[in-house]
Design an enzyme around this catalytic site. Sequence first.
Site, PDB file in Angstrom:
ATOM      1  N   LYS A  32      48.258   1.268  81.779  1.00 42.68           N
ATOM      2  CA  LYS A  32      48.466   0.006  81.077  1.00 42.68           C
ATOM      3  C   LYS A  32      48.859   0.226  79.620  1.00 42.68           C
ATOM      4  O   LYS A  32      49.687  -0.504  79.090  1.00 42.68           O
ATOM      5  CB  LYS A  32      47.226  -0.876  81.170  1.00 42.68           C
ATOM      6  CG  LYS A  32      46.109  -0.342  80.372  1.00 42.68           C
ATOM      7  CD  LYS A  32      44.874  -1.181  80.381  1.00 42.68           C
ATOM      8  CE  LYS A  32      43.805  -0.377  79.737  1.00 42.68           C
ATOM      9  NZ  LYS A  32      43.206  -0.932  78.564  1.00 42.68           N
ATOM     10  N   THR A  33      48.310   1.247  78.987  1.00 38.00           N
ATOM     11  CA  THR A  33      48.716   1.522  77.613  1.00 38.00           C
ATOM     12  C   THR A  33      50.198   1.870  77.572  1.00 38.00           C
ATOM     13  O   THR A  33      50.930   1.475  76.672  1.00 38.00           O
ATOM     14  CB  THR A  33      47.899   2.683  77.020  1.00 38.00           C
ATOM     15  OG1 THR A  33      46.514   2.392  77.223  1.00 38.00           O
ATOM     16  CG2 THR A  33      48.150   2.823  75.538  1.00 38.00           C
ATOM     17  N   ASP A 221      45.385  -6.436  74.802  1.00 35.39           N
ATOM     18  CA  ASP A 221      44.838  -5.432  75.702  1.00 35.39           C
ATOM     19  C   ASP A 221      43.410  -5.820  76.081  1.00 35.39           C
ATOM     20  O   ASP A 221      42.754  -6.557  75.350  1.00 35.39           O
ATOM     21  CB  ASP A 221      44.857  -4.082  74.965  1.00 35.39           C
ATOM     22  CG  ASP A 221      44.543  -2.936  75.889  1.00 35.39           C
ATOM     23  OD1 ASP A 221      44.662  -3.099  77.122  1.00 35.39           O
ATOM     24  OD2 ASP A 221      44.190  -1.860  75.380  1.00 35.39           O
ATOM     25  N   GLU A 222      42.922  -5.321  77.198  1.00 38.36           N
ATOM     26  CA  GLU A 222      41.549  -5.597  77.643  1.00 38.36           C
ATOM     27  C   GLU A 222      41.267  -7.094  77.651  1.00 38.36           C
ATOM     28  O   GLU A 222      40.244  -7.558  77.147  1.00 38.36           O
ATOM     29  CB  GLU A 222      40.531  -4.909  76.720  1.00 38.36           C
ATOM     30  CG  GLU A 222      40.764  -3.424  76.498  1.00 38.36           C
ATOM     31  CD  GLU A 222      40.271  -2.557  77.653  1.00 38.36           C
ATOM     32  OE1 GLU A 222      39.998  -3.106  78.746  1.00 38.36           O
ATOM     33  OE2 GLU A 222      40.190  -1.343  77.447  1.00 38.36           O
ATOM     34  N   GLN A 252      36.942  -4.439  85.315  1.00 32.35           N
ATOM     35  CA  GLN A 252      36.408  -3.650  84.210  1.00 32.35           C
ATOM     36  C   GLN A 252      35.844  -4.538  83.106  1.00 32.35           C
ATOM     37  O   GLN A 252      35.705  -4.112  81.958  1.00 32.35           O
ATOM     38  CB  GLN A 252      37.494  -2.724  83.646  1.00 32.35           C
ATOM     39  CG  GLN A 252      37.927  -1.666  84.642  1.00 32.35           C
ATOM     40  CD  GLN A 252      38.888  -0.678  84.024  1.00 32.35           C
ATOM     41  OE1 GLN A 252      38.526   0.089  83.134  1.00 32.35           O
ATOM     42  NE2 GLN A 252      40.123  -0.707  84.472  1.00 32.35           N
ATOM     43  N   ARG A 640      36.407   6.720  85.605  1.00 31.99           N
ATOM     44  CA  ARG A 640      36.764   7.588  84.477  1.00 31.99           C
ATOM     45  C   ARG A 640      37.142   8.974  84.972  1.00 31.99           C
ATOM     46  O   ARG A 640      37.722   9.771  84.251  1.00 31.99           O
ATOM     47  CB  ARG A 640      35.595   7.751  83.477  1.00 31.99           C
ATOM     48  CG  ARG A 640      35.086   6.492  82.795  1.00 31.99           C
ATOM     49  CD  ARG A 640      36.165   5.691  82.179  1.00 31.99           C
ATOM     50  NE  ARG A 640      36.638   4.659  83.097  1.00 31.99           N
ATOM     51  CZ  ARG A 640      37.787   4.019  82.971  1.00 31.99           C
ATOM     52  NH1 ARG A 640      38.593   4.317  81.976  1.00 31.99           N
ATOM     53  NH2 ARG A 640      38.162   3.098  83.842  1.00 31.99           N
TER      54      ARG A 640
END
Length: 791
Positions: A32-33, A221-222, A252, A640
């Site tokens: 996504k980044t 973001d997020e 998340q 992770r």
Amino acid sequence: MDLPRLLNPEQIAAVTFGDGPQLVLAGAGSGKTRVITHRIAWLIAERGVEPYRIAAVTFTNKAAGEMRERVDRLLGLPEGARSEVFVGTFHRFALRLLRRYGERVGVSPGFSILDTQDQLALMKRAIEDEDLDPSTVTPRAVLSAVSDAKNRLIGPGRFASEASGFFETRAARAFHRYQKLLRQANGVDFDDMIALAVQLLEQEEVLRQRMQRRLRYLLVDEFQDTNFAQLRLVELAIGAGGSLTAVGDEDQSIYRWRGAELDNILRFEDAFPGATVHKLERNYRSTQNILDASGALVSNNEQRRGKRLWTDHGPGERIALHYAGDEGDEARWIAARMRQLHDSYTWTEMAILVRTNAQTRALEDELLRQRIPYSLVAGVRFYERAEIKDLVAYLRVLRNPRDNLSLRRILNQPPRGIGKATAQALFEEAEAMGSALWDALRFARLRGVSQRGRSALLRFRELIEQLRTLAATQDLPTVLQEVIEATGYARLLSKDDADAQARLENVREFLSAAQEFNEDAGATDLPALVGSIGALEAPPRRDPDPGDDEEDGDDASPLGPEEDSDPLTMFLDYVSLVSDIDGLQTDAGVSVMTLHSAKGLEFPVVFVAGLEDGLLPHFNSQAPEELEEERRLLYVGMTRAERRLHLTSCSRRRIAGRYQDQEPSPFLPELPEAQLEITESAARMPRYDSRLTGVHSFFGDRTSAAPAPRPTPSSLGVAPASASRGRTSPLAPAPNPGVAVRPQMSVRHPTLGRGVVLAVEGDGDSAKITVFFDRSGKRRLLAKYAGLEPG
DNA sequence: TGTTCGCTTGTTTTT
DNA sequence: CAAGCGAACA
């Protein structure tokens, strides 16, 4: 840009999306980044959008820093050069507006930012001032209600008018007083930052229009972590004509307790009608086993839009699930496993993730003993250490004379003869004069203060005045150095006991942080620490009205970022907004951190420790929505991992100094056995035989309807009957003998008096009991401490 | 005034 | 077990 070479088709669709709102549902590890940074670069390079018309907002400085770096690299800027794209956190975005235009919403330029400790101290005073009983209206509880309210843009007035019942009506009074004290001290708390920025943009039409005219593309973001106020801020900043790209993953979302509204992402199309939704399901991080297991887990949640991650990495190793004895045994197993894996992986490629900070102690002890290098994220946060807070308080008082809270803190720190009586006289005088403490210090007559006290106060006043003069002309490190010397802090820490030495070390570190900050800020471009926000709005103007309309063409006048803030304010803002994760040393060995801090990170080898009922899910998070969030927390932890994932669970654990029997996390049976490889520690003490008591092993529970053969308890770990948890072990603390508390029951508490049980969650010592007390209303108690008796 | 000691109290996560 | 608090002591 050769996008097909760089990105997969779904990513390209999101990157090259045209105008209007879009939601990118980006699974863990789906790049996504990459999408955000490439979209920014694409907008600039292919669509000719001016950089200052683009902003990207994240939640942590670390994420913002990485994003900025990648954008600058994609744009082919020379080393160290920065584009005019705004990249920063929500709070920095808001803060930037407030530092400039705060006066329009009631804060003066040098305002102080309160951290959690400061807030608690202030709330205690508010409760005291309102003559409320801090044992029933606890500062923490009120603060949490206040935070909730502010996150939903509800002020003290509306809070009061909507309050009902014992607690809320009192909390409303405390809220009102708190807010009054806060503004008197020219202070702003974390939640205020967002709320005031919203208020500013809502109320200042010209400012809002200018912002909206300038900002055309906003990337958030997020997005799953945004709260109501932040969503509003986004809407106000981008306006109807701009294009919003929201990137996030509902699986998340782990900040519900901080006000995050899952609905912002689940019902994105309600807030932004006509929005396009893109899903990124291809995962580039983990093995298929890891994806399958974590995916199976999170599919038990109701609150999700749903997606299925896949990878072409192959299945990889199975996930190791280890049952340990106690936390020491768990730590030893983890350390041993790390040593094995160290043949193929470096220490820095490994991480241990935990639910609570308290868990890190045992892990740290073992890593230390085995000389495995590690770096701990958090612990006691650097800027929350007393000695650092003291120094920060000095700096704040220099910048913001009305900061009563900081002034109180340093009044007699280091001790300078201003004792309780003297301080009290000063407080009362300030109260009577209706002025800030500092003004009382300058003008008050101080009746009834001893000669000694009076001269001590006078010396303090001169000290501050002298430092303030210095601050006007000297650079930050010089001022700080002088603060340390002149206040006697240096002397205080020059003792040679270990404690003073450690604190001195911290002070040195603080000083060097200030030096570093100063050097970076002096350079032509911005310090990486701070993050730019400059290009966003109209240039600062010295006339008090940002509203008059002569700024045609100012769209093209980028602003030297932060140039209207002085270095001291910039430094204090930096100190207020850094987070633990920002300082993570990825080159300093194994990482140990909480699951929350781990979000956004990845490691080849991951251990998630403490998979026990009461820890994960935490006993304080048992409501259905909270339970789902705990599940997401484990999901975040598992995802992770790139290659090797380990989960551990203990049969007993020291909690608050006492051993307590633990049961495996109810999430464990949700993991598919096919992906697991289960081991059990020899140190795991057998408790009692499930066959005799007819209790299922927790894996057996799933199939308990059918008398199917189930895995042997010895290999899976035995879960004792929950009803008798904690009572069978001689090591368990003595439970409340014989009191089975159940709803509707009338009970008596040693200090809170008589009440009626409303709900019981969990059982045994860790049960949480909600009681409505006649005197104090609804309270939640931990069975272990409650000492309830029938009555 | 400053320090130390013993008591109570209560436990999550953090921008 | 620790942090925080008040009371007793130096």
